[in-house]
Motif scaffolding. Structure first.
Motif, PDB file in Angstrom:
ATOM      1  N   GLY A   1      -0.903  -0.232  23.501  1.00 49.82           N
ATOM      2  CA  GLY A   1      -1.433   1.077  23.803  1.00 49.82           C
ATOM      3  C   GLY A   1      -2.236   1.398  22.805  1.00 49.82           C
ATOM      4  O   GLY A   1      -3.023   2.737  22.677  1.00 49.82           O
TER       5      GLY A   1
ATOM      6  N   GLY B   1      -4.114   3.861  25.305  1.00 50.17           N
ATOM      7  CA  GLY B   1      -3.269   4.528  25.777  1.00 50.17           C
ATOM      8  C   GLY B   1      -3.048   6.074  24.947  1.00 50.17           C
ATOM      9  O   GLY B   1      -3.457   6.224  23.807  1.00 50.17           O
TER      10      GLY B   1
ATOM     11  N   ALA C   1       2.027   5.137  22.006  1.00 48.42           N
ATOM     12  CA  ALA C   1       1.330   4.149  22.332  1.00 48.42           C
ATOM     13  C   ALA C   1       0.819   3.330  20.874  1.00 48.42           C
ATOM     14  O   ALA C   1       0.433   3.914  20.005  1.00 48.42           O
ATOM     15  CB  ALA C   1      -0.241   4.475  22.647  1.00 48.42           C
TER      16      ALA C   1
END
Length: 458
Positions: free
Chosen positions: A159, A178, A225
């Motif tokens: 992420g 992310g 993330a």
């Protein structure tokens, strides 16, 4: 009043697990420094453990058979060391795997026709089987670090991108990064159902290997993330997924906990607990790292919810005394706020403790790859001070001090014996007196030391 001797074990930075001259009870000679609430037992202890990680097994494989068995015995055999009884494992790759993998990386395979745990046959399965030789009643729970990459909105296991100063790579593009507070999982019913079935297939596949998994959590650190396998979820997303996951686990008699929480925000838990579908399906909650800051509120508002400490903070690969002292503060905070189980993280790592993704961490034992020898770290001995004396089914006992000494944990074992673990964090010895019901004793704690006292049952 019982006058049976009180067992006393001491660890300092220079000498671990030393048998001290036993302490003895005596008539009260003054105001005790510490009162132990023997008539006010709190939460029951379900066990102590650590995590089965791939790099732990590859490190132990470098040892000869006798040395490896000695380590395993010290981890798992009753009365031989740590006596670990409740351990964690990853569901697919984590940050201390050899590399990224999932149990089904075939894009769009919602029917899971390509599901396989073959990767684990070289590492996790033999690691767990070796542990169970010494602790046949070992209980296990599991959580994923990332779903299969094709189930995620970014199509990637990670992420976050490595920092510019990191030599490791994960291949994540800028548009795949992310963010906390978002769902990186595809929240349509087809993918949610497939992922719940993925958990079920995992439980079944391990059961076929003779390894029972008794509990799952839907996501490790669901707000983070990371450069390694990770996936962010919102509480809304987790509630939707648990609605699919709980029936799959219920059919297998597997508990579902919410976790792992790594933020000091109890609202992230309370939203899911209050969900009319997900909430009733939860047996507990798991917290780690900064999640400890949310425990007081979570425990107060949900007294029936079991709390696990799921991962002791990982250190920096130095395995020094400084970090063992810090680990003690973590242990105190969790048990003082309702935790019924405590998990260390890496059992074994190579010298330096560096993961596939470049993060150096501590471990209970360290393996030198050149000499193929092993050493036990300070944190091993600290954990032993608690886990080696506190039995499954023990109850936490509150303590209070009117003289300012708050540096202890107390437990009463099922056999009635009381375990008192104390840390003298001063650079000189310190005299401390304890009152346990009608029993009183004094001890001079060595400078910068951990002590475990076992007081026999009356």
């Amino acid at each position: 009043m019982s006058t049976a001797p009180i067992s006393w074990i001491v660890t300092t930075t220079d000498a671990a697990w030393q048998q001290h001259e036993p302490a003895t009870t005596s008539p009260i000679t003054g105001m005790p420094d510490v009162f132990v609430g023997v008539d006010d037992p709190r939460q029951s202890i379900e066990g102590f453990g650590a995590s089965f990680n791939e790099l732990g097994w590859t490190a132990l494989e470098l040892l000869d058979d006798d040395a490896r068995e000695g380590v395993l015995r010290s981890f798992f055999e009753p009365d031989a060391g740590l006596d670990l009884t409740l351990c964690r494992m990853p569901l697919g790759a984590n940050d201390f795997s050899r590399d990224w993998y999932s149990y089904d990386e075939v894009d769009g395979d919602l029917a899971l026709e390509h599901f396989s745990i073959d990767n684990d046959r070289a590492t996790l399965i033999p690691f767990i089987r070796a542990a169970k030789r010494y602790q046949p009643e070992l209980r296990l729970w599991a959580s994923p670090w990332s779903p299969p990459s094709w189930m995620k909105t970014n199509g990637h296991y990670a992420g976050a991108q490595p920092r510019l100063d990191q030599s490791v790579k994960n291949g994540l593009r800028d548009d795949q990064v992310g963010h906390e507070g978002t769902d990186m999982f595809r929240l349509d019913d087809d993918h949610l159902a497939a992922y719940a079935a993925y958990f079920g297939r995992f439980i079944d596949a391990y059961a076929a290997e003779g390894i029972e998994i008794g509990m799952v959590m839907p996501q490790n650190e669901f707000n983070s993330a990371q450069v390694f396998p990770s996936c962010t979820w919102t509480p809304e997303g987790l509630a939707r997924f648990i609605g699919h996951l709980a029936p799959e686990m219920g059919r297998r008699d597997v508990d579902v906990f919410l976790g792992t929480l790594e933020r000091p925000n109890p609202d992230l838990v309370q939203f899911v607990v209050n969900d009319p579908v997900a909430g009733p399906a939860l047996s507990g909650v798991g917290a780690q790292w900064a999640g400890k800051g949310a425990l007081a509120v979570i425990h107060h508002d949900n007294p029936a919810l079991r709390i696990y400490q799921t991962e002791q903070e990982c250190g920096d690969g130095l395995n020094d005394w400084r970090y063992a002292r810090y680990a003690w503060t973590i242990m105190k905070q969790f048990f003082s706020n309702g935790a019924s189980a405590y998990m260390y993280w890496n059992m074994a790592l190579l010298e330096g403790g560096v993961s596939r993704w470049g993060w150096a961490q501590n471990s209970l034992v360290v393996v030198d790859p050149e000499t193929r020898t092993v050493r036990y770290t300070h944190e091993y001995h600290l954990l032993r001070h608690v886990s080696g004396a506190v039995a499954v089914g023990a109850r936490v006992l509150p303590t209070v001090s009117y003289t300012g000494f708050e540096n202890q944990l107390a437990f009463v074992n099922p056999d009635g014996s009381i375990v008192l673990v104390a840390h003298n964090d001063l650079g000189h010895e310190q005299s401390v007196s304890y009152l346990l019901g009608d029993r009183f004793f004094e001890a001079v704690l060595p400078a910068d030391s951990f002590s475990t006292f076992v007081i026999p049952a009356v």
